[in-house]
Design an enzyme around this catalytic site. Structure first.
Site, mmCIF file in Angstrom:
data_model
loop_
_atom_site.group_PDB
_atom_site.id
_atom_site.type_symbol
_atom_site.label_atom_id
_atom_site.label_comp_id
_atom_site.label_asym_id
_atom_site.label_seq_id
_atom_site.Cartn_x
_atom_site.Cartn_y
_atom_site.Cartn_z
ATOM 1 N N CYS A 164 55.482 -15.159 -13.457
ATOM 2 C CA CYS A 164 55.422 -13.787 -12.967
ATOM 3 C C CYS A 164 56.789 -13.136 -13.010
ATOM 4 C CB CYS A 164 54.879 -13.773 -11.544
ATOM 5 S SG CYS A 164 53.351 -14.678 -11.432
ATOM 6 N N HIS A 191 42.336 -19.673 -13.291
ATOM 7 C CA HIS A 191 42.942 -19.822 -14.626
ATOM 8 C C HIS A 191 43.986 -20.929 -14.701
ATOM 9 C CE1 HIS A 191 46.893 -17.576 -14.171
ATOM 10 N NE2 HIS A 191 46.277 -17.190 -13.072
ATOM 11 N N GLN A 229 48.731 -24.192 -7.383
ATOM 12 C CA GLN A 229 49.225 -25.199 -8.335
ATOM 13 C C GLN A 229 48.685 -26.587 -8.029
ATOM 14 O OE1 GLN A 229 50.816 -24.668 -11.133
ATOM 15 N NE2 GLN A 229 51.298 -22.518 -10.837
ATOM 16 N N GLY A 244 44.813 -15.794 -7.583
ATOM 17 C CA GLY A 244 45.714 -16.325 -6.571
ATOM 18 C C GLY A 244 46.483 -15.244 -5.826
ATOM 19 N N ASN A 271 55.206 -24.041 -7.545
ATOM 20 C CA ASN A 271 54.892 -23.678 -8.932
ATOM 21 C C ASN A 271 56.066 -23.850 -9.894
ATOM 22 O OD1 ASN A 271 55.495 -21.455 -7.065
ATOM 23 N ND2 ASN A 271 55.709 -20.226 -8.906
HETATM 24 N N1 PLP Z 1 50.530 -18.921 -6.105
HETATM 25 C C1 PLP Z 1 51.119 -19.812 -6.917
HETATM 26 C C2 PLP Z 1 51.732 -21.043 -6.344
HETATM 27 C C3 PLP Z 1 51.158 -19.576 -8.292
HETATM 28 O O1 PLP Z 1 51.747 -20.456 -9.096
HETATM 29 C C4 PLP Z 1 50.558 -18.391 -8.806
HETATM 30 C C5 PLP Z 1 50.622 -18.077 -10.236
HETATM 31 O O2 PLP Z 1 51.371 -18.646 -10.998
HETATM 32 C C6 PLP Z 1 49.942 -17.518 -7.907
HETATM 33 C C7 PLP Z 1 49.957 -17.809 -6.561
HETATM 34 C C8 PLP Z 1 49.285 -16.273 -8.391
HETATM 35 O O3 PLP Z 1 48.040 -16.577 -8.999
HETATM 36 P P1 PLP Z 1 47.336 -15.580 -10.004
HETATM 37 O O4 PLP Z 1 48.074 -15.660 -11.288
HETATM 38 O O5 PLP Z 1 45.932 -16.102 -10.129
HETATM 39 O O6 PLP Z 1 47.382 -14.231 -9.410
#
Ligand code: PLP
Length: 385
Positions: free
Chosen positions: A330, A208, A186, A77, A158
């Site tokens: 994150c 994932h 999400q 993502g 998210n």
């Molecule tokens: N965008 C959203 C809304 C997310 O919730 C996340 C990860 O939690 C991401 C992007 C990033 O995705 P990735 O973990 O595959 O890099």
């Protein structure tokens, strides 16, 4: 964490990540050893790998209503979001479009990409949200004009799970000649995606989050949109993203997404019922306030426990085997209050008392009951401290 450990835990953090589905894993395994070829090699082993990548691309394309040539594979993502924002911003720069409108509640992968563009001379207009965590159409209207190149609003948040009116926002973007990008990371596990129905020009999601492997992502770019090169090197992904293709991840992503779509309504009903039970139980506890309005994903509950620091609660509950998030995954190592909750008007204090639970297909009623009982005791202990 092995299968046993996962089962022993009460895992309520599916918005952070999910375990790989068994059938999906079995489909991936041959591509680590027997069929390990480089998808760009012209010999038989390479062709076998490339056939699997082509098939995965066709699968994803047909499931989202796109053409295969509009689907790019990435590492997840974050990469898809970085690429999406660059493509959207630069696609019409030669026409004097130098502004982008970005919702204040986007994932950091989008927010940081927008800030990078700011440093490159673009003007970023941040679209506010209401106190329920939703982007209102009037707020979008006041952030777009004939200089807007791109409008970015995620499909589902998210942290709160709040669904955004992306179809209507796409229409507003198009009315002023801008492109529309939606981060569906999400949303993809729970909502069917049809890029035409959503009127998305660019859309991202990540494997994932729906029981596929980490290291796999999708970027959909509508044909006709001028694309920017992301990684220089080989000619992979139409020459726009160099690097040897991660064939097991691509195969796993497509298998997991296919299964996710096929089982979506059944899974959603199960998770929704668990969420209702959980919300009912939480409502019976003292000093509880829910963050985020409906409509919402069936999986996410964002809640504030007044007078309780979210990081202390997270660690105390973790010691008792319950996993969830304080803010987004994150940002979990930092104690910064969530930018999403602040954008909704919560105070810093309220944001630091808020946590996110996200349910998944393997959770049970018994786990929900146990989590509620443990929460009740832990909250009492923390408040008495
Ligand atoms: N965008 C959203 C809304 C997310 O919730 C996340 C990860 O939690 C991401 C992007 C990033 O995705 P990735 O973990 O595959 O890099």
């Amino acid at each position: 964490m092995d299968e046993k450990t996962y089962r022993e835990k009460i895992y309520l953090d599916h918005a952070a990540t999910t375990p790989v589905d068994e059938e999906t894993l079995q489909k991936m395994l041959p591509y680590f050893r027997e069929n390990f070829g480089n998808a760009d090699s012209p010999h038989a082993m390479g062709r076998r790998a490339m056939n699997a990548v082509d098939e995965a691309r066709d699968t994803v394309a047909s499931l989202i209503g796109a053409r295969s040539g509009e689907v790019f594979f990435t590492s997840g993502g974050t990469e898809s979001d970085n690429w999406a924002v660059r493509i959207g911003a630069y696609a019409q720069k030669d026409k004097g479009r130098t502004e982008i409108a970005v919702s204040a509640i986007e994932h950091h992968a989008v927010i940081e990409s927008a800030k990078k563009l700011e440093a490159e001379g673009f003007c970023v207009r941040w679209i506010p949200v209401n106190e329920g965590g939703m982007v209102e159409l009037n707020a979008v209207r006041s952030c777009v004009n004939d200089k807007t190149a791109l409008v970015c609003v995620m499909a589902a948040n998210n942290e709160t799970g709040v669904l955004q009116p992306i179809k209507e926002i796409a229409t507003l973007a198009h009315e002023c000649g801008a492109l529309f990008f939606t981060d569906a990371v999400q949303a993809a596990p729970y909502l069917p995606i049809d890029v035409k129905e959503l009127s998305a020009d660019i859309l991202s999601f990540s494997s994932h989050k729906f029981y596929g492997p980490k290291g796999g992502g999708v970027l959909y770019v509508k044909s006709g949109v001028k694309t920017e090169r992301l990684i220089v090197g080989g000619e992979q992904e139409k020459g726009l993203r160099g690097g040897t293709t991660n064939v097991p991840a691509v195969v796993g992503l497509a298998a997991a997404y296919r299964k996710n779509v096929a089982t979506m309504s059944e899974t959603n009903a199960k998770i929704r019922a668990l969420r209702e039970r959980f919300i009912k139980g939480l409502s019976n506890l003292d000093g509880v306030a829910f963050n985020g309005a409906e409509p919402c994903l069936p999986s996410i509950v964002n809640v504030r426990f007044q007078g309780v620091d979210n990081v202390s609660l997270l660690y105390k509950m973790d010691l008792q085997g319950v996993c969830f998030a304080a803010g987004s995954a994150c940002a979990s190592s930092s104690v910064k209050p969530s930018h999403v909750l602040l954008a909704m008007g919560l105070t810093e204090e309220a944001a630091k008392e808020s946590v996110r639970f996200s349910l998944g297909k393997d959770n049970t009623e018994e786990e929900i009951n146990r989590a509620l009982a443990l929460l009740k005791d832990t909250l009492r202990a923390l408040r008495a401290f």
